[in-house]
Design a protein around this motif. Sequence first.
Motif, mmCIF file in Angstrom:
data_model
loop_
_atom_site.group_PDB
_atom_site.id
_atom_site.type_symbol
_atom_site.label_atom_id
_atom_site.label_comp_id
_atom_site.label_asym_id
_atom_site.label_seq_id
_atom_site.Cartn_x
_atom_site.Cartn_y
_atom_site.Cartn_z
ATOM 1 N N CYS A 133 0.869 -1.181 0.000
ATOM 2 C CA CYS A 133 0.000 0.000 0.000
ATOM 3 C C CYS A 133 0.903 1.227 0.000
ATOM 4 C CB CYS A 133 -0.890 -0.012 1.240
ATOM 5 S SG CYS A 133 -1.843 1.504 1.482
ATOM 6 N N PHE A 134 0.680 2.135 -0.952
ATOM 7 C CA PHE A 134 1.586 3.270 -1.124
ATOM 8 C C PHE A 134 0.830 4.597 -1.097
ATOM 9 C CE2 PHE A 134 3.323 -0.451 -3.351
ATOM 10 C CZ PHE A 134 4.494 -0.617 -2.634
ATOM 11 N N PRO A 135 0.561 5.111 0.111
ATOM 12 C CA PRO A 135 0.020 6.460 0.230
ATOM 13 C C PRO A 135 1.161 7.477 0.219
ATOM 14 C CG PRO A 135 0.221 5.507 2.400
ATOM 15 C CD PRO A 135 0.747 4.478 1.424
ATOM 16 N N TRP A 136 0.838 8.754 0.144
ATOM 17 C CA TRP A 136 1.896 9.742 0.279
ATOM 18 C C TRP A 136 2.301 9.853 1.755
ATOM 19 C CZ3 TRP A 136 -2.742 12.497 -1.789
ATOM 20 C CH2 TRP A 136 -3.452 13.163 -0.816
ATOM 21 N N ARG A 137 3.430 10.498 2.039
ATOM 22 C CA ARG A 137 3.883 10.697 3.428
ATOM 23 C C ARG A 137 3.110 11.878 4.021
ATOM 24 N NH1 ARG A 137 8.600 8.415 5.373
ATOM 25 N NH2 ARG A 137 8.925 10.240 6.692
ATOM 26 N N PHE A 138 1.868 11.611 4.355
ATOM 27 C CA PHE A 138 0.911 12.635 4.756
ATOM 28 C C PHE A 138 0.995 12.847 6.271
ATOM 29 C CE2 PHE A 138 -3.933 13.756 4.322
ATOM 30 C CZ PHE A 138 -3.668 15.043 4.766
ATOM 31 N N GLN A 139 1.785 13.856 6.674
ATOM 32 C CA GLN A 139 1.902 14.174 8.093
ATOM 33 C C GLN A 139 0.604 14.824 8.568
ATOM 34 O OE1 GLN A 139 4.414 12.977 9.666
ATOM 35 N NE2 GLN A 139 5.508 12.384 7.804
ATOM 36 N N GLY A 140 0.030 14.265 9.631
ATOM 37 C CA GLY A 140 -1.241 14.787 10.134
ATOM 38 C C GLY A 140 -2.451 14.246 9.403
ATOM 39 N N GLY A 141 -2.255 13.288 8.513
ATOM 40 C CA GLY A 141 -3.355 12.761 7.709
ATOM 41 C C GLY A 141 -4.063 11.602 8.398
ATOM 42 N N GLU A 142 -5.391 11.696 8.516
ATOM 43 C CA GLU A 142 -6.159 10.607 9.136
ATOM 44 C C GLU A 142 -6.474 9.504 8.130
ATOM 45 O OE1 GLU A 142 -9.641 10.118 8.394
ATOM 46 O OE2 GLU A 142 -9.692 11.790 6.989
ATOM 47 N N ALA A 143 -6.277 9.779 6.868
ATOM 48 C CA ALA A 143 -6.436 8.803 5.797
ATOM 49 C C ALA A 143 -5.748 9.377 4.567
ATOM 50 C CB ALA A 143 -7.904 8.515 5.512
ATOM 51 N N ALA A 144 -5.588 8.555 3.540
ATOM 52 C CA ALA A 144 -4.960 9.045 2.312
ATOM 53 C C ALA A 144 -5.304 8.149 1.141
ATOM 54 C CB ALA A 144 -3.437 9.113 2.458
ATOM 55 N N PHE A 145 -5.449 8.763 -0.027
ATOM 56 C CA PHE A 145 -5.538 7.976 -1.253
ATOM 57 C C PHE A 145 -4.279 7.119 -1.342
ATOM 58 C CE2 PHE A 145 -7.161 12.321 -2.707
ATOM 59 C CZ PHE A 145 -8.449 12.079 -2.262
ATOM 60 N N CYS A 146 -4.391 5.942 -1.920
ATOM 61 C CA CYS A 146 -3.215 5.087 -2.016
ATOM 62 C C CYS A 146 -3.261 4.268 -3.299
ATOM 63 C CB CYS A 146 -3.115 4.153 -0.809
ATOM 64 S SG CYS A 146 -4.437 2.918 -0.706
ATOM 65 N N ARG A 147 -2.112 3.772 -3.689
ATOM 66 C CA ARG A 147 -1.994 2.784 -4.753
ATOM 67 C C ARG A 147 -1.780 1.447 -4.080
ATOM 68 N NH1 ARG A 147 -1.029 4.516 -10.173
ATOM 69 N NH2 ARG A 147 -1.729 2.797 -11.527
ATOM 70 N N ALA A 148 -2.630 0.482 -4.388
ATOM 71 C CA ALA A 148 -2.541 -0.849 -3.806
ATOM 72 C C ALA A 148 -2.047 -1.810 -4.875
ATOM 73 C CB ALA A 148 -3.904 -1.286 -3.282
ATOM 74 N N VAL A 149 -0.920 -2.474 -4.594
ATOM 75 C CA VAL A 149 -0.221 -3.234 -5.624
ATOM 76 C C VAL A 149 0.115 -4.640 -5.105
ATOM 77 C CG1 VAL A 149 1.769 -3.282 -7.157
ATOM 78 C CG2 VAL A 149 0.769 -1.086 -6.490
ATOM 79 N N ALA A 150 -0.168 -5.646 -5.938
ATOM 80 C CA ALA A 150 0.210 -7.022 -5.639
ATOM 81 C C ALA A 150 1.379 -7.438 -6.524
ATOM 82 C CB ALA A 150 -0.975 -7.970 -5.852
ATOM 83 N N PHE A 151 2.328 -8.157 -5.915
ATOM 84 C CA PHE A 151 3.490 -8.686 -6.626
ATOM 85 C C PHE A 151 3.433 -10.211 -6.523
ATOM 86 C CE2 PHE A 151 4.461 -4.563 -4.748
ATOM 87 C CZ PHE A 151 4.960 -3.840 -5.816
ATOM 88 N N PRO A 152 2.704 -10.870 -7.424
ATOM 89 C CA PRO A 152 2.444 -12.314 -7.289
ATOM 90 C C PRO A 152 3.684 -13.185 -7.329
ATOM 91 C CG PRO A 152 0.987 -11.317 -8.920
ATOM 92 C CD PRO A 152 2.021 -10.299 -8.601
#
Length: 260
Positions: free
Chosen positions: A239-258
């Motif tokens: 899961c790759f959200p931005w480094r959101f200081q003070g963020g209670e949630a964030a958009f993210c890129r969710a990636v599987a590496f099978p």
Amino acid sequence: MRVLDLTQDFSMHTPAFAGYGGPAIKWIKRLAFDGAGGQSLESTMHVSTHLDAPAHFLSGGKFIGDLPLEFLVGPACVVDLERMGIGDYEIYGPEHFEQWERDTGITIERGDIVIIHTGYHRHYPENWTDRSKVDETKYFIRHPGPTREFAEWVLDRGIRWLAVDCGSGDHPMNTVIRKMRPDEAKLAEEKLGRSLDDLFPTPDYQIMHTLLFPHDVVHIENLGGQIDEVLDTKVTFGCFPWRFQGGEAAFCRAVAFPDA
């Protein structure tokens, strides 16, 4: 390396969760006039594929920027509940995940991430892999979900964090949706054959948030994309959200590496 995108699309049309504002996107510069294109974005964080931080439900809890990459990347069991026939309004619990272990021969180890596949990602308006089954009401209002029993099992089993392919980690009738849609609440009670007050007593309101987040057992909501390509397997997942200081949630890129 094979990389699969388990993220839903994001656009000005993406619906947010109940009570949250959706995105407003506009062009503030145009290439023809300004020599460059530029956009502004205003949105809550609970839109499309996103990661909730503990601070979303816990005063003094960690923010998105406090969650290190080594926590956000790891082995993940992709549990296909759809295959078990779990559908509208229904409840899933520890027994389904233990049955999954027996059926697949895969053990959910302490420290594993658990990805919960209900199949409801297909009804999300931003499901880019197939838009033929879009149904916003079914997606947000009728997806299956857990009770306290499952939340306690998650802690007992030492699961690192969760990801779900539906609108909430909680059952929709254990969120504000229950009050917003009393007509659907009635249908849920008829389907389940039990009072929602019995299934979800007041102390258990949004139990997947309130019980788990103090232990940093967070979750991704609105997972989707290529999730159907990794069902009933164990994969490396990130899961790759931005480094959101003070963020209670964030958009993210969710990636599987099978193959990792």
